[in-house]
Structure formats: C-alpha cells, structure tokens
Design a protein around this motif. Structure first.
Motif, PDB file in Angstrom:
ATOM      1  N   VAL A  18     -70.671 -95.420  73.293  1.00 57.98           N
ATOM      2  CA  VAL A  18     -71.197 -94.644  72.163  1.00 57.98           C
ATOM      3  C   VAL A  18     -70.027 -94.031  71.422  1.00 57.98           C
ATOM      4  CG1 VAL A  18     -72.642 -92.718  71.455  1.00 57.98           C
ATOM      5  CG2 VAL A  18     -73.374 -94.180  73.346  1.00 57.98           C
ATOM      6  N   GLN A  76     -68.383 -92.014  67.886  1.00 57.88           N
ATOM      7  CA  GLN A  76     -68.736 -91.036  66.861  1.00 57.88           C
ATOM      8  C   GLN A  76     -68.113 -91.443  65.529  1.00 57.88           C
ATOM      9  OE1 GLN A  76     -69.099 -86.990  68.005  1.00 57.88           O
ATOM     10  NE2 GLN A  76     -67.908 -86.267  66.262  1.00 57.88           N
ATOM     11  N   TYR A  91     -74.251-101.775  60.287  1.00 54.91           N
ATOM     12  CA  TYR A  91     -73.305-102.283  61.276  1.00 54.91           C
ATOM     13  C   TYR A  91     -73.995-103.354  62.107  1.00 54.91           C
ATOM     14  CZ  TYR A  91     -70.517-102.119  65.621  1.00 54.91           C
ATOM     15  OH  TYR A  91     -69.798-102.423  66.744  1.00 54.91           O
ATOM     16  N   VAL A 110     -77.946 -98.695  61.146  1.00 56.68           N
ATOM     17  CA  VAL A 110     -77.981 -97.955  62.418  1.00 56.68           C
ATOM     18  C   VAL A 110     -78.260 -96.472  62.206  1.00 56.68           C
ATOM     19  CG1 VAL A 110     -76.534 -99.570  63.692  1.00 56.68           C
ATOM     20  CG2 VAL A 110     -75.458 -97.722  62.411  1.00 56.68           C
ATOM     21  N   PHE A 111     -77.954 -95.968  60.999  1.00 52.53           N
ATOM     22  CA  PHE A 111     -78.182 -94.555  60.710  1.00 52.53           C
ATOM     23  C   PHE A 111     -78.373 -94.420  59.206  1.00 52.53           C
ATOM     24  CE2 PHE A 111     -76.570 -90.404  59.344  1.00 52.53           C
ATOM     25  CZ  PHE A 111     -77.314 -89.549  60.130  1.00 52.53           C
ATOM     26  N   ALA A 112     -79.322 -93.574  58.802  1.00 52.62           N
ATOM     27  CA  ALA A 112     -79.521 -93.309  57.380  1.00 52.62           C
ATOM     28  C   ALA A 112     -79.896 -91.845  57.203  1.00 52.62           C
ATOM     29  CB  ALA A 112     -80.618 -94.208  56.812  1.00 52.62           C
ATOM     30  N   ALA A 113     -79.623 -91.316  56.019  1.00 54.24           N
ATOM     31  CA  ALA A 113     -79.962 -89.925  55.743  1.00 54.24           C
ATOM     32  C   ALA A 113     -80.515 -89.800  54.331  1.00 54.24           C
ATOM     33  CB  ALA A 113     -78.735 -89.034  55.904  1.00 54.24           C
ATOM     34  N   TYR A 137     -70.671 -83.937  54.207  1.00 55.19           N
ATOM     35  CA  TYR A 137     -70.113 -84.356  55.484  1.00 55.19           C
ATOM     36  C   TYR A 137     -71.266 -84.812  56.358  1.00 55.19           C
ATOM     37  CZ  TYR A 137     -68.393 -83.652  60.277  1.00 55.19           C
ATOM     38  OH  TYR A 137     -68.075 -83.801  61.603  1.00 55.19           O
ATOM     39  N   LEU A 138     -71.153 -86.024  56.899  1.00 56.38           N
ATOM     40  CA  LEU A 138     -72.174 -86.529  57.812  1.00 56.38           C
ATOM     41  C   LEU A 138     -71.473 -87.152  59.004  1.00 56.38           C
ATOM     42  CD1 LEU A 138     -74.708 -88.267  55.391  1.00 56.38           C
ATOM     43  CD2 LEU A 138     -75.219 -86.327  56.886  1.00 56.38           C
ATOM     44  N   ALA A 139     -71.863 -86.736  60.185  1.00 56.13           N
ATOM     45  CA  ALA A 139     -71.325 -87.329  61.407  1.00 56.13           C
ATOM     46  C   ALA A 139     -72.486 -87.749  62.285  1.00 56.13           C
ATOM     47  CB  ALA A 139     -70.422 -86.334  62.123  1.00 56.13           C
ATOM     48  N   PHE A 140     -72.315 -88.882  62.966  1.00 55.13           N
ATOM     49  CA  PHE A 140     -73.393 -89.412  63.804  1.00 55.13           C
ATOM     50  C   PHE A 140     -72.767 -90.307  64.864  1.00 55.13           C
ATOM     51  CE2 PHE A 140     -73.165 -93.587  61.792  1.00 55.13           C
ATOM     52  CZ  PHE A 140     -72.631 -93.274  60.552  1.00 55.13           C
ATOM     53  N   ARG A 141     -73.603 -90.836  65.728  1.00 57.80           N
ATOM     54  CA  ARG A 141     -73.093 -91.689  66.799  1.00 57.80           C
ATOM     55  C   ARG A 141     -73.783 -93.038  66.774  1.00 57.80           C
ATOM     56  NH1 ARG A 141     -72.375 -86.890  71.331  1.00 57.80           N
ATOM     57  NH2 ARG A 141     -70.685 -85.881  70.171  1.00 57.80           N
ATOM     58  N   THR A 142     -73.082 -94.038  67.275  1.00 52.99           N
ATOM     59  CA  THR A 142     -73.681 -95.360  67.353  1.00 52.99           C
ATOM     60  C   THR A 142     -73.070 -96.129  68.520  1.00 52.99           C
ATOM     61  OG1 THR A 142     -74.342 -97.304  66.063  1.00 52.99           O
ATOM     62  CG2 THR A 142     -72.078 -96.559  65.792  1.00 52.99           C
ATOM     63  N   VAL A 143     -73.772 -97.138  68.995  1.00 55.94           N
ATOM     64  CA  VAL A 143     -73.284 -97.955  70.100  1.00 55.94           C
ATOM     65  C   VAL A 143     -72.392 -99.060  69.537  1.00 55.94           C
ATOM     66  CG1 VAL A 143     -73.959 -99.454  72.020  1.00 55.94           C
ATOM     67  CG2 VAL A 143     -75.393 -97.504  71.419  1.00 55.94           C
TER      68      VAL A 143
END
Lengths: 106, 148
Positions: free
Chosen positions: A17, A19, A53, A58-61, A72-78
C-alpha cells in the motif's frame, strides 16, 4: 500554466500500500468572496479529481468550495503493476488538467 | 404614474430576494439534510471512522483534515464513499471521496476552509450499504473568507 506537485514513490513491491500526495495550484474561488464594488467574485473551483492507475480509477474526489485554495489531496493505493499513473483535475468550466507519474513495481 | 412605482417595487423586491438567496451561513439543519442525502435510507452509526483535525484552528483557510476508516478494503468488504460536512460555512458540503478495494487502506487527507467555530462530520458508506460516522469540534480563531 499552474503548477502541480505529485508525490509517488518511484519503486514499490507488488501488493504494497503506497501513499500518493497531490498539490495543484488553483485559487478555488468560492463564489462567496465579496467584491469592493458589491456582489461576489464568480465561483471557479476544481470540482473533480481522479487518479487512474492500471486501467481503473482507484481514487476520485468531488470537491466543493470548502476545499482550500491550491487543493491538497493525499490517498493510498495498492501497487499492482509498473507503469503510468494519471492524475486529472476538472474545473467548473470543464477545463481538464492532467499530470502523470511512473512507478516501478517489483 | 403607476408603472414606474411598480417596477421600482419589483427592483427593490428583486434585490431583497437576491440577498435572501446568497446565504451567509449554512445551518445545522442544512448540514443534517445533506448528510441524510448522502446516507440514503441508512442510519449513520458512530464508529469505524476516525476524523483527525486540530481542535484549535489558527487559520481557517487551510485546516488539515484526515479521514481513516477501519475497513479491510477487500472486494467483499470495503469503503465505497467518504463524505465531509460542516455546520456553518456557506454550504454544508466539503468533499466526497470515491474509494474501492484498489485503495488498500481507507485513508484520505486534504485541507479545508472553515468560516467559523463549528463541528465537522465525516460519513463513510460501506459496500454493504451501512453508513458510519465521526465528528470533530473545532475552534477557529481566524476564519476563512473574512476579507474581500
């Protein structure tokens, strides 16, 4: 041209995982800022962010005016596979801003 | 001279209507309505969500906000969406985040604007439809959006 900073680890192990941090230059005009001559400065914000990805978003906002200027946007992904990550911001007028980063997955 | 009077009244009335529709503040009721809209039919339950924010905010223009949801983030059990709401900004919505099993961990961090001392709420919807919540009370010494 506004600046964008993307922080993605250069290398990762498969399944790890990781960041991801993003920062993009934008005023995020809320539409509630009063102008000296009366009225309000018209709203113009980034309303959408996506990270694509390995063939998937994998992530949206969805952003609203309460998000700070220069979002600023921070998130996690595999970490799944080596290759490109695409980062996309879309503003109120539909203007699209894209950035790319590469990751090596071992 | 009936017509000019009537149009002047219309203009004045229109001006008042404009004032009325430019909200200075959302209300706790508007926030609850927005939260219910997100939850759908589900009743938000406290727990599983952690909302990390400073309790004393010196600058309301950029308040560090982190949401962590206790979830294995597998295909069978994961967070679908996280939403942030506030009580006293002009609008109750802050942001909505779409997540999935590919995230690995339900962890999101951003910076938000707060126009006043107030509470902030985080809701998380799981793939089974359940909704979980957390909230934070903040004291804001320099609110966002006070200068023109």
């Amino acid at each position: 041209m506004s600046r964008a900073l993307i922080n993605v680890p250069a290398k990762a192990r498969k399944g790890e995982v990781i960041q991801i941090r993003t920062l993009v230059q934008h005023e995020m005009e809320t539409g509630f800022r009063p102008l000296p001559n009366g009225g309000f400065a018209p709203r113009l914000i980034l309303r959408r962010f996506e990270c694509i990805y390995d063939g998937e978003t994998v992530f949206a906002a969805d952003l609203h005016p309460a998000i700070s200027a220069n979002p600023y946007l921070a998130f996690r992904t595999v970490a799944t596979t080596s290759g490109e990550m695409l980062f996309r911001w879309i503003d109120d007028r539909g203007a699209v801003r894209e950035e790319r980063a590469t990751i090596e997955v071992t | 001279m009936d017509l000019p009077t009537a149009s002047r009244r219309l203009v004045l009335g229109g001006g008042l209507a404009l004032l009325a529709i430019s909200p200075a503040r959302a209300t706790p009721e508007a926030m609850r309505a927005a939260m219910q809209g997100f939850a759908g039919g589900a009743e938000p339950r406290p727990g599983r969500v952690r909302l990390e924010m400073p309790t004393l905010v010196e600058n309301g223009n950029a308040v560090p906000t982190t949401v962590i949801v206790d979830s294995p983030m597998t295909a069978a059990d994961h967070v679908v969406e996280i939403a942030l709401f506030n009580e006293r900004n002009p609008l109750p919505d802050i942001a909505r985040f779409t997540l999935g099993p590919r995230c690995g961990q339900a962890w999101v961090s951003t910076r938000i604007r707060l126009g006043d001392t107030q509470s902030v709420h985080a809701l998380a919807r799981m793939n089974d439809g359940s909704v979980w919540s957390a909230s934070a009370e903040l004291i804001v010494t320099l609110p966002a959006c006070i200068e023109g």
